[in-house]
Design a protein around this motif. Structure first.
Motif, PDB file in Angstrom:
ATOM      1  N   MET A   1     -24.129 -72.734 -24.311  1.00 27.68           N
ATOM      2  CA  MET A   1     -23.816 -71.618 -24.538  1.00 27.68           C
ATOM      3  C   MET A   1     -23.749 -70.849 -22.749  1.00 27.68           C
ATOM      4  SD  MET A   1     -25.199 -68.590 -26.823  1.00 27.68           S
ATOM      5  CE  MET A   1     -24.755 -69.543 -28.486  1.00 27.68           C
ATOM      6  N   TYR A   2     -24.799 -71.099 -22.159  1.00 31.64           N
ATOM      7  CA  TYR A   2     -24.923 -70.607 -20.722  1.00 31.64           C
ATOM      8  C   TYR A   2     -23.888 -71.217 -19.994  1.00 31.64           C
ATOM      9  CZ  TYR A   2     -26.644 -68.951 -16.280  1.00 31.64           C
ATOM     10  OH  TYR A   2     -26.676 -68.729 -14.944  1.00 31.64           O
ATOM     11  N   GLY A   3     -23.445 -72.380 -20.045  1.00 28.87           N
ATOM     12  CA  GLY A   3     -22.342 -72.921 -19.289  1.00 28.87           C
ATOM     13  C   GLY A   3     -20.986 -72.268 -19.674  1.00 28.87           C
ATOM     14  N   LEU A   4     -20.877 -71.841 -21.088  1.00 26.72           N
ATOM     15  CA  LEU A   4     -19.574 -70.876 -21.419  1.00 26.72           C
ATOM     16  C   LEU A   4     -19.676 -69.518 -20.778  1.00 26.72           C
ATOM     17  CD1 LEU A   4     -17.071 -70.767 -23.226  1.00 26.72           C
ATOM     18  CD2 LEU A   4     -18.670 -69.952 -25.144  1.00 26.72           C
ATOM     19  N   TRP A   5     -20.825 -69.012 -20.794  1.00 29.15           N
ATOM     20  CA  TRP A   5     -21.112 -67.594 -20.167  1.00 29.15           C
ATOM     21  C   TRP A   5     -20.690 -67.644 -18.632  1.00 29.15           C
ATOM     22  CZ3 TRP A   5     -21.706 -62.692 -20.855  1.00 29.15           C
ATOM     23  CH2 TRP A   5     -22.224 -61.845 -19.936  1.00 29.15           C
ATOM     24  N   VAL A   6     -21.043 -68.716 -18.171  1.00 33.46           N
ATOM     25  CA  VAL A   6     -20.732 -68.748 -16.673  1.00 33.46           C
ATOM     26  C   VAL A   6     -19.118 -68.829 -16.430  1.00 33.46           C
ATOM     27  CG1 VAL A   6     -20.919 -70.393 -14.534  1.00 33.46           C
ATOM     28  CG2 VAL A   6     -22.962 -70.039 -15.652  1.00 33.46           C
ATOM     29  N   LEU A   7     -18.671 -69.681 -17.100  1.00 37.21           N
ATOM     30  CA  LEU A   7     -17.084 -69.942 -16.920  1.00 37.21           C
ATOM     31  C   LEU A   7     -16.452 -68.502 -17.533  1.00 37.21           C
ATOM     32  CD1 LEU A   7     -16.600 -73.508 -18.534  1.00 37.21           C
ATOM     33  CD2 LEU A   7     -16.602 -72.712 -16.049  1.00 37.21           C
ATOM     34  N   LEU A   8     -16.922 -68.024 -18.507  1.00 35.36           N
ATOM     35  CA  LEU A   8     -16.304 -66.722 -19.132  1.00 35.36           C
ATOM     36  C   LEU A   8     -16.465 -65.758 -17.734  1.00 35.36           C
ATOM     37  CD1 LEU A   8     -17.064 -66.431 -22.694  1.00 35.36           C
ATOM     38  CD2 LEU A   8     -14.793 -66.699 -21.656  1.00 35.36           C
ATOM     39  N   SER A   9     -17.669 -65.372 -17.395  1.00 36.47           N
ATOM     40  CA  SER A   9     -18.047 -64.637 -16.322  1.00 36.47           C
ATOM     41  C   SER A   9     -16.871 -64.954 -15.026  1.00 36.47           C
ATOM     42  CB  SER A   9     -19.357 -64.617 -15.769  1.00 36.47           C
ATOM     43  OG  SER A   9     -20.094 -64.047 -16.823  1.00 36.47           O
ATOM     44  N   SER A  10     -16.961 -66.040 -14.925  1.00 34.98           N
ATOM     45  CA  SER A  10     -15.946 -66.487 -13.346  1.00 34.98           C
ATOM     46  C   SER A  10     -14.493 -66.264 -13.791  1.00 34.98           C
ATOM     47  CB  SER A  10     -16.211 -68.041 -13.243  1.00 34.98           C
ATOM     48  OG  SER A  10     -17.519 -68.390 -12.882  1.00 34.98           O
ATOM     49  N   PHE A  11     -14.303 -66.242 -15.044  1.00 38.86           N
ATOM     50  CA  PHE A  11     -12.889 -66.063 -15.240  1.00 38.86           C
ATOM     51  C   PHE A  11     -12.471 -64.457 -15.092  1.00 38.86           C
ATOM     52  CE2 PHE A  11      -9.690 -64.502 -18.520  1.00 38.86           C
ATOM     53  CZ  PHE A  11      -8.544 -65.363 -17.885  1.00 38.86           C
ATOM     54  N   THR A  12     -13.290 -63.667 -15.682  1.00 43.92           N
ATOM     55  CA  THR A  12     -13.048 -62.367 -15.426  1.00 43.92           C
ATOM     56  C   THR A  12     -13.296 -61.889 -14.052  1.00 43.92           C
ATOM     57  OG1 THR A  12     -15.438 -62.087 -16.305  1.00 43.92           O
ATOM     58  CG2 THR A  12     -13.727 -61.845 -17.926  1.00 43.92           C
ATOM     59  N   ALA A  13     -14.253 -62.690 -13.344  1.00 39.10           N
ATOM     60  CA  ALA A  13     -14.371 -62.322 -11.877  1.00 39.10           C
ATOM     61  C   ALA A  13     -13.066 -62.313 -11.077  1.00 39.10           C
ATOM     62  CB  ALA A  13     -15.557 -62.976 -11.346  1.00 39.10           C
ATOM     63  N   MET A  14     -12.386 -63.602 -11.898  1.00 42.72           N
ATOM     64  CA  MET A  14     -10.966 -63.608 -10.922  1.00 42.72           C
ATOM     65  C   MET A  14     -10.167 -62.295 -10.810  1.00 42.72           C
ATOM     66  SD  MET A  14     -10.112 -67.539 -11.631  1.00 42.72           S
ATOM     67  CE  MET A  14      -8.612 -67.496 -10.955  1.00 42.72           C
ATOM     68  N   MET A  15     -10.409 -61.629 -12.015  1.00 44.23           N
ATOM     69  CA  MET A  15      -9.674 -60.311 -12.082  1.00 44.23           C
ATOM     70  C   MET A  15      -9.822 -59.422 -10.926  1.00 44.23           C
ATOM     71  SD  MET A  15      -8.149 -60.700 -15.010  1.00 44.23           S
ATOM     72  CE  MET A  15      -8.279 -62.324 -14.632  1.00 44.23           C
ATOM     73  N   TYR A  16     -10.867 -59.741  -9.984  1.00 45.16           N
ATOM     74  CA  TYR A  16     -10.843 -58.861  -8.754  1.00 45.16           C
ATOM     75  C   TYR A  16      -9.627 -59.319  -8.078  1.00 45.16           C
ATOM     76  CZ  TYR A  16     -15.417 -56.929  -9.205  1.00 45.16           C
ATOM     77  OH  TYR A  16     -16.892 -56.355  -9.814  1.00 45.16           O
ATOM     78  N   LEU A  17      -8.832 -60.440  -8.151  1.00 43.47           N
ATOM     79  CA  LEU A  17      -7.469 -60.387  -7.545  1.00 43.47           C
ATOM     80  C   LEU A  17      -6.662 -59.423  -7.305  1.00 43.47           C
ATOM     81  CD1 LEU A  17      -7.137 -64.080  -8.282  1.00 43.47           C
ATOM     82  CD2 LEU A  17      -8.031 -63.208  -6.055  1.00 43.47           C
ATOM     83  N   PHE A  18      -6.679 -58.725  -8.615  1.00 39.98           N
ATOM     84  CA  PHE A  18      -6.006 -57.591  -9.051  1.00 39.98           C
ATOM     85  C   PHE A  18      -5.910 -56.544  -7.820  1.00 39.98           C
ATOM     86  CE2 PHE A  18      -5.387 -59.073 -13.230  1.00 39.98           C
ATOM     87  CZ  PHE A  18      -4.065 -59.126 -13.427  1.00 39.98           C
ATOM     88  N   ASP A  19      -7.267 -56.393  -7.202  1.00 42.53           N
ATOM     89  CA  ASP A  19      -7.159 -55.389  -6.201  1.00 42.53           C
ATOM     90  C   ASP A  19      -6.279 -55.569  -5.142  1.00 42.53           C
ATOM     91  OD1 ASP A  19      -8.779 -55.709  -3.128  1.00 42.53           O
ATOM     92  OD2 ASP A  19      -9.379 -54.022  -4.511  1.00 42.53           O
ATOM     93  N   LEU A  20      -5.592 -56.906  -5.207  1.00 42.69           N
ATOM     94  CA  LEU A  20      -4.518 -57.077  -4.046  1.00 42.69           C
ATOM     95  C   LEU A  20      -4.523 -56.507  -2.536  1.00 42.69           C
ATOM     96  CD1 LEU A  20      -1.792 -55.156  -6.387  1.00 42.69           C
ATOM     97  CD2 LEU A  20      -2.428 -57.757  -6.179  1.00 42.69           C
ATOM     98  N   GLY A  21      -6.035 -56.947  -2.545  1.00 44.08           N
ATOM     99  CA  GLY A  21      -6.373 -56.648  -0.824  1.00 44.08           C
ATOM    100  C   GLY A  21      -6.709 -55.243  -0.427  1.00 44.08           C
ATOM    101  N   PHE A  22      -6.323 -54.422  -1.477  1.00 44.93           N
ATOM    102  CA  PHE A  22      -6.698 -52.922  -1.208  1.00 44.93           C
ATOM    103  C   PHE A  22      -7.873 -52.580  -0.620  1.00 44.93           C
ATOM    104  CE2 PHE A  22      -2.677 -52.538  -3.755  1.00 44.93           C
ATOM    105  CZ  PHE A  22      -1.963 -51.686  -2.824  1.00 44.93           C
ATOM    106  N   ALA A  23      -9.020 -53.260  -0.959  1.00 42.32           N
ATOM    107  CA  ALA A  23     -10.360 -52.717  -0.835  1.00 42.32           C
ATOM    108  C   ALA A  23     -10.597 -52.709   0.624  1.00 42.32           C
ATOM    109  CB  ALA A  23     -11.334 -53.725  -1.648  1.00 42.32           C
TER     110      ALA A  23
END
Length: 508
Positions: A40-62
């Motif tokens: 379950m912790y491995g699944l939590w890591v992967l889910l957190s990693s997947f959602t963290a990829m949403m930071y790509l929506f920043d599109l470099g603006f930061a």
């Protein structure tokens, strides 16, 4: 307060922030691993990693927002800074809505193979909560650069420390009360919203001229942010890939349990880099000032001294894990953890990631001059080599975790220590660049005599604690001797200030 005093104070508190974050991570990681279970912790890591990829929506603006706000405030152009803030706020509000939409679609359209104890509804709810929490964090990016432009890292770090302690306390309570990942995800989303609110309030406190109004939204500012952010997006994609694609690769080709084993040294590396970047990564406003003043000689001097200081800290970090990494893993995770494999992965990953830190001043110079397209090209080159290495490890080495670690580190070592600095020095038109590189890298030489010393200490049969004492004395003697010969007076003064939370007071 003088700029140097503010920088050192801020650097020290950023270091304290990282120490608190690392300490909290050391406490919570084994609690979550044991409380949730490895699968379950491995699944939590992967889910957190997947959602963290949403930071790509920043599109470099930061990066663009930070740079433009810093430049505007350094020129005392409050109206210009407000245009950047409000234009960016419009962009990030739209991005937040886009992320929420994407997460909902992802949660409802795809369900992976779930571990026992996690239903499909739980999976969807956890993914949405983590994603929403991340989306709520995006509007605060519009205010990026305010703290750094005013050299007020101290204020930002103080409230971050408070948030981290609160989050850790609540997380321990939830796991101890036998709550599972739905409760943990709810906590993450709630604190993310509160964090954004506090960040905006503190930004207003630091930059009192800040105004939020549609009259400051400027289409030309939006276009300028876009032009700068294109290459920053490529860099951000590369950073995300470097930090996540090995985990996804192991999760896809090995197992969730292997993810948990590999993730432990990854976390140690992340903690170390977080600490070092928090203490040392405060140079962008300095370089932006040099660019504004058109002072190339001052810029080169700061690249040299900051690069050498980064190299000193990198050498100390490598030496620490070389001698104490295996002991630390064993004490932290217990006898059930494969500390031998974890130790090898730890050394491989830390050397690769620290190769980026040494030349971080060149990164900030390229950003300050708006010449970061080179950094984007280097990032693409590195990711291509990493992907080739991962494919090779899958086809030839049957996805061996050590081979995966090597696939992630070797491209960084080759690129960041050889190719990138040569090209960056040419791009920045710095004369006598080879001499600059030699002077920056020289502090790293202290690691070489430590390798045979470590092999000797490892061969001793005096027990863990006896070996640790011998190692500590030996390493300290080598470092003190080398640093006495190598370190310069100005570097020594800056390092001593960085290592002391109160050192800045003695120089005001």
């Amino acid at each position: 307060m003088k700029r140097l005093s503010l920088l050192v104070k801020g650097s020290a508190l950023r270091g304290l922030e990282s120490i608190v974050a690392i300490a909290c991570g050391f406490i919570t990681l084994p609690i979550m691993l044991n409380g949730l279970g490895k699968d379950m912790y491995g699944l939590w890591v992967l889910l957190s990693s997947f959602t963290a990829m949403m930071y790509l929506f920043d599109l470099g603006f930061a990066s663009a927002v930070t740079r433009n706000i810093t430049l505007a405030i350094s020129k005392k152009d409050s109206a210009g800074a407000n245009k950047v803030i409000n234009s960016a706020l419009l962009i990030y509000s739209c991005i937040s809505l886009l992320i929420i939409t994407f997460i909902i679609i992802a949660a409802t359209s795809y369900t992976p193979e779930l571990v026992s104890g996690v239903s499909e509804n739980d999976y969807q709810l956890v993914l949405c909560l983590i994603g929403f929490g991340l989306a709520l964090d995006f509007p605060s990016k519009a205010f990026a650069g305010i703290f750094s432009a005013h050299y007020r890292y101290d204020i930002q770090s103080t409230y971050k420390i408070i948030f981290k302690l609160v989050h850790t306390g609540l997380l321990i309570f939830l796991i101890s009360a036998d709550y599972k990942i739905v409760a943990v995800a709810t906590l993450t989303a709630s604190l993310s919203l509160l964090d954004t609110i506090v960040f905006v309030v503190m930004s207003k406190y630091v930059f009192r001229e800040m105004k939020i109004s549609t009259i400051f939204i400027d289409k030309f500012q939006i276009l300028d942010l876009y032009r700068f952010s294109v290459w920053a997006l490529v860099i951000d994609v590369g950073s995300m890939a470097r930090s996540r694609m090995d985990l996804f690769f192991i999760g896809s080709f090995v197992s969730y349990t292997a993810v948990s084993i590999y993730y432990i040294p990854v976390r140690l590396v992340d903690y170390s880099l977080q600490m070092l970047y928090r203490v040392l990564g405060i140079t962008l406003p300095i370089f932006a000032t040099h660019v504004s003043d058109k002072s190339k000689s001052s810029l080169v001097a700061d690249v040299l001294i900051i690069g050498r200081i980064n190299a000193y800290f990198s050498a100390v970090t490598i030496a620490f894990y070389l001698f104490f990494g295996k002991i630390l893993l064993s004490l932290w995770m217990g006898e059930d953890y494969d500390s031998e494999t974890g130790y090898i992965i730890l050394l491989i990953l830390i050397v690769g990631r620290l190769s980026m830190l040494v030349n971080d001043p060149l990164n900030n110079c390229l950003y300050a001059y708006g010449k970061h397209a080179l950094l984007a090209a280097i990032t693409v080159f590195e990711i291509s080599l990493m992907l080739a290495g991962l494919v090779f490890s899958s086809m030839i080495l049957e996805a061996n975790v050590i081979a995966i670690a090597l696939s992630m580190s070797i491209p960084l070592i080759l690129s960041r220590l050889i190719f990138y600095p040569i090209l960056a020095i040419r791009k920045l038109e710095i004369s006598d660049g080879f001499r600059l590189m030699v002077l920056v890298y020289r502090p790293l030489l202290v690691v070489l005599p430590l390798i045979p010393l470590q092999l000797y200490v490892a061969s001793l049969n005096g027990g863990v604690w006896v070996s640790s004492v011998i190692a500590a004395i030996s390493v300290s003697a080598v470092f003190l001797l080398y640093m006495f010969i190598e370190i310069k007076d100005r570097e020594k003064n800056i390092i001593l200030k960085l290592l002391s939370l109160v050192g800045w007071r003695r120089n005001e």
